[in-house]
Write an enzyme that holds these catalytic residues in place. Sequence first.
Site, PDB file in Angstrom:
ATOM      1  N   GLU A   1       0.787  -1.207   0.136  1.00 36.11           N
ATOM      2  CA  GLU A   1       0.011  -0.173   0.045  1.00 36.11           C
ATOM      3  C   GLU A   1       0.844   1.285   0.038  1.00 36.11           C
ATOM      4  OE1 GLU A   1      -3.388   1.964   2.920  1.00 36.11           O
ATOM      5  OE2 GLU A   1      -2.989  -0.439   2.818  1.00 36.11           O
ATOM      6  N   SER A   2       2.157   1.298   0.472  1.00 38.29           N
ATOM      7  CA  SER A   2       3.044   2.461   0.483  1.00 38.29           C
ATOM      8  C   SER A   2       3.423   2.684  -0.700  1.00 38.29           C
ATOM      9  CB  SER A   2       3.962   2.253   1.547  1.00 38.29           C
ATOM     10  OG  SER A   2       4.736   0.928   1.275  1.00 38.29           O
TER      11      SER A   2
END
Length: 264
Positions: A52-53
């Site tokens: 997700e980063s």
Amino acid sequence: MTLAYSSSEMMTVTAARALSNGMTCFVGIGLPSEAANLARLTHAPEVVLIYESGTLQTRPDILPLSIGDGELCEQALTTVAVPEMFRYWLQGGHIDVGFLGTAQIDRYANLNTTLIGDYQAPKVRLPGGGGAPEIASNAREVFITLKHSPRAFVDAVDFITTLGYGRDGKGREGVPNIGRGPTKVITDLCVMAPDAETKELVVTSLHPGVTREQVSEATGWPVRFAEPLAQTPEPSAEELEILRSLKARTAAHHAKPVSQEAAQ
């Protein structure tokens, strides 16, 4: 010869086998990350892991503590901005499978990571949805992994953080541009999948040594079993060796004093 392994190792290996070589996988932290990286180190070396980063095609040497773990960025092919990750990669339809964990799941594969109890006066506050609602809505399909217990497998989740199939199994009907939803739930006791008609989770495979009674007692609704009911293949010696080595490296890395890490 039957190998000695734990129920957690059985779950992780089974979850890893659900990923195919070449898949693009949006990975959640914890058990999903463990399984996805085991797949990468065994039968699916070309699986593309995305966190997700914004880390694309990352190949961590240790398991990350969070999506912000520097190991993910250091070992990634590239890192993009979070808005690009969601708008282009996820919402653009480039993710084959989202691999998620959860605190609660119900008979229609709805996930709760928001709270336990009444919304106005909860017993427990949980971390929240993060990117899971968007992953479950936009990935082509979703795999879920968690340990099996009556507290986790409930008849109806206290709060729908991440949509499975809604309160009646029809939550995805008539909704455009939405993925297939959860197609597989892997626990330390069994494998489950949604019924083709009702979308209620059904046990499709029991892990070795696990009985129907054990699964029923650990499930908060009268769970059904597929006929014929399969038995999950045991982990291989290679899978166990690689998984244990990965976890040992991770434990050793995180046990280092901060000053020692900085010196290297």
